[in-house]
Motif scaffolding. Structure first.
Motif, short mmCIF file in Angstrom:
data_model
loop_
_atom_site.label_atom_id
_atom_site.label_comp_id
_atom_site.label_asym_id
_atom_site.label_seq_id
_atom_site.Cartn_x
_atom_site.Cartn_y
_atom_site.Cartn_z
N GLU A 23 0.79 -1.03 0.02
CA GLU A 23 0.02 0.14 0.07
C GLU A 23 1.11 1.22 -0.03
OE1 GLU A 23 -3.15 0.17 -0.30
OE2 GLU A 23 -3.51 -2.11 -0.45
N PRO A 24 0.37 2.12 -0.74
CA PRO A 24 1.41 3.69 -0.76
C PRO A 24 1.74 4.03 0.87
CG PRO A 24 -0.88 3.77 -1.99
CD PRO A 24 -0.88 2.43 -1.29
N ALA A 25 0.93 3.53 1.68
CA ALA A 25 1.58 3.92 3.18
C ALA A 25 2.72 3.32 3.47
CB ALA A 25 0.32 3.98 4.32
N ALA A 26 2.80 2.32 3.11
CA ALA A 26 3.65 1.37 3.51
C ALA A 26 5.26 1.82 2.90
CB ALA A 26 3.55 -0.01 3.23
N TRP A 27 5.10 2.35 1.63
CA TRP A 27 6.24 3.00 1.33
C TRP A 27 6.93 4.06 1.77
CZ3 TRP A 27 8.71 1.09 -3.30
CH2 TRP A 27 8.25 0.19 -4.04
N GLU A 28 5.97 4.72 2.76
CA GLU A 28 6.71 5.74 3.65
C GLU A 28 7.18 5.41 4.99
OE1 GLU A 28 6.78 8.47 1.77
OE2 GLU A 28 5.44 7.73 0.10
N LEU A 29 6.94 4.26 5.36
CA LEU A 29 7.39 3.69 6.66
C LEU A 29 8.76 3.99 6.79
CD1 LEU A 29 5.47 0.53 7.06
CD2 LEU A 29 4.91 2.58 8.38
N ARG A 85 11.54 11.45 -4.07
CA ARG A 85 10.42 11.31 -3.17
C ARG A 85 8.91 11.66 -3.90
NH1 ARG A 85 13.72 13.06 2.15
NH2 ARG A 85 14.81 11.03 2.32
N GLY A 86 9.04 12.52 -4.65
CA GLY A 86 7.74 12.84 -5.63
C GLY A 86 7.21 11.56 -6.59
N LEU A 87 8.00 10.72 -6.75
CA LEU A 87 7.73 9.42 -7.66
C LEU A 87 6.55 8.81 -6.88
CD1 LEU A 87 10.84 7.98 -9.23
CD2 LEU A 87 8.78 8.85 -10.31
N ALA A 88 5.54 8.63 -7.86
CA ALA A 88 4.42 7.43 -7.26
C ALA A 88 5.05 5.95 -6.89
CB ALA A 88 3.17 7.37 -8.32
N CYS A 89 4.59 5.59 -6.04
CA CYS A 89 5.19 4.11 -5.38
C CYS A 89 5.02 3.18 -6.80
CB CYS A 89 4.51 3.62 -4.26
SG CYS A 89 2.78 3.46 -4.37
N ASP A 90 4.22 3.19 -7.49
CA ASP A 90 4.19 2.12 -8.88
C ASP A 90 5.38 2.50 -9.71
OD1 ASP A 90 2.90 4.33 -9.52
OD2 ASP A 90 1.24 3.38 -10.62
N ARG A 91 5.65 3.91 -10.14
CA ARG A 91 6.52 4.39 -10.94
C ARG A 91 8.13 4.03 -10.39
NH1 ARG A 91 6.24 10.16 -12.96
NH2 ARG A 91 8.01 9.27 -14.06
N LEU A 92 7.99 4.19 -9.00
CA LEU A 92 9.26 3.88 -8.24
C LEU A 92 9.61 2.35 -8.27
CD1 LEU A 92 11.66 4.33 -6.44
CD2 LEU A 92 10.03 4.46 -4.46
N HIS A 93 8.77 1.45 -8.19
CA HIS A 93 9.04 0.03 -8.21
C HIS A 93 9.07 -0.21 -9.60
CE1 HIS A 93 6.84 -4.13 -7.39
NE2 HIS A 93 8.44 -4.01 -7.21
N ASP A 94 8.62 0.46 -10.56
CA ASP A 94 8.95 -0.03 -11.96
C ASP A 94 10.31 0.66 -12.38
OD1 ASP A 94 6.38 -0.79 -12.61
OD2 ASP A 94 5.81 0.89 -13.42
N TRP A 95 10.71 1.49 -11.75
CA TRP A 95 12.01 2.23 -11.90
C TRP A 95 12.96 1.28 -11.40
CZ3 TRP A 95 14.53 6.42 -8.70
CH2 TRP A 95 16.02 6.76 -9.18
N PHE A 96 12.79 0.52 -10.06
CA PHE A 96 13.80 -0.39 -9.49
C PHE A 96 13.98 -1.43 -10.40
CE2 PHE A 96 13.98 -4.16 -6.65
CZ PHE A 96 15.13 -4.24 -6.37
#
Length: 274
Positions: A23-29, A85-96
């Motif tokens: 979930e998006p909140a988990a990426w911010e933990l 930190r401005g990247l949406a979590c799905d885009r960040l995951h795709d980047w990784f």
């Protein structure tokens, strides 16, 4: 190189499985690294995977970029994390995932002995892949700690242990200290129960324990007191205080949590390696 790349793929798959579907909140933990959330650990890996691809395919271009990076000073790594930190979590995951795939393809075309530049000393391609595996495992530990996930240690720890031993002098020199002259013997037990050793037999300075505890120590994810390592001799003890398997300036490491914490907090729950 084939074995190393296969193990790096497996380590990548393990971490990918943990962050997939978060979930998006988990990426911010927050993670144990001061000021870094889960997202920062993943963006860090992605950014340096892209840098690794440049090092493998355009060494001169990498050296030029490295000089500019060095000019940014000690805060450069934190600034990179903040910039993503401005990247949406799905885009960040795709980047990784994409950055890791690009780097794997680049290194698959190299001989194991090819010399490549990096932010520390130049390394062989084989050592470079080993370092990327170590970084993935270490930052994966930060993610696991943040999410309360426990990991199953794997035979891939032998790569982290190897790098940790080879980097022994670096931990001293990066702090302006002289490495001890006395040799240190390392005697570890891998997750399958098999032995792993380094250093001269009969050395007065010895570190004994599990590969898991040793690896957590050399990537500075656990305080020595939170392991069950048996450390004997002044040179061995001095090494445990500065052990650092990664390039760059030394961080402050992890604060002491309580004896034996690492044994119960490092198994991937529900995720088993390939």
């Amino acid at each position: 190189m084939g074995e190393l790349l296969a193990d790096l793929c497996a380590e990548t798959d393990d971490l990918d499985a943990v962050v997939r579907g978060l979930e998006p909140a988990a990426w911010e933990l927050p993670t144990p690294a001061d000021g870094w959330a889960v997202r920062d650990q993943i963006s860090h890996l992605a950014w340096f995977d892209d840098a690794a691809t440049v090092a493998a395919t355009d060494p001169d271009g990498f050296r030029a970029a490295r000089a500019a990076f060095a000019d940014r000073g000690a805060s450069a790594v934190d600034e990179l994390a903040a910039a993503s930190r401005g990247l949406a979590c799905d885009r960040l995951h795709d980047w990784f995932r994409a950055a890791r795939e690009r780097s794997l393809e680049a290194f698959a075309r190299l001989e194991a002995t090819a010399r490549l530049p990096w932010y520390g000393p130049d390394m062989s391609a084989a050592s470079f892949v080993t370092a990327r595996l170590m970084e993935t495992w270490a930052h994966g530990q930060d993610v696991a700690d943040a999410l309360g996930v426990v990991r199953i240690p794997t035979a891939r720890l032998r790569h982290v242990a190897t790098l940790g031993v080879r980097a022994m002098p670096y931990g001293f020199t990066v702090r302006g200290l002289e490495p001890p002259a006395d040799p240190v013997r390392v005697e570890l037990t891998l997750p399958d129960g098999s032995p792993w050793t380094a250093g001269p037999l009969g050395a007065a300075n010895v570190i004994r324990g599990t590969a898991l505890d040793f690896c957590l120590l050399v990537v500075r994810r656990r305080h020595l007191d939170d392991t069950f390592l048996d450390v004997r001799g002044a040179a061995a003890r001095a090494w445990t205080e500065v052990a650092q398997a990664f390039a760059g300036p030394p961080g402050k490491g992890r604060a002491r949590l309580g004896s034996g914490v690492s044994q119960g907090a490092t198994r991937w729950g529900g995720f088993r390696p390939a």
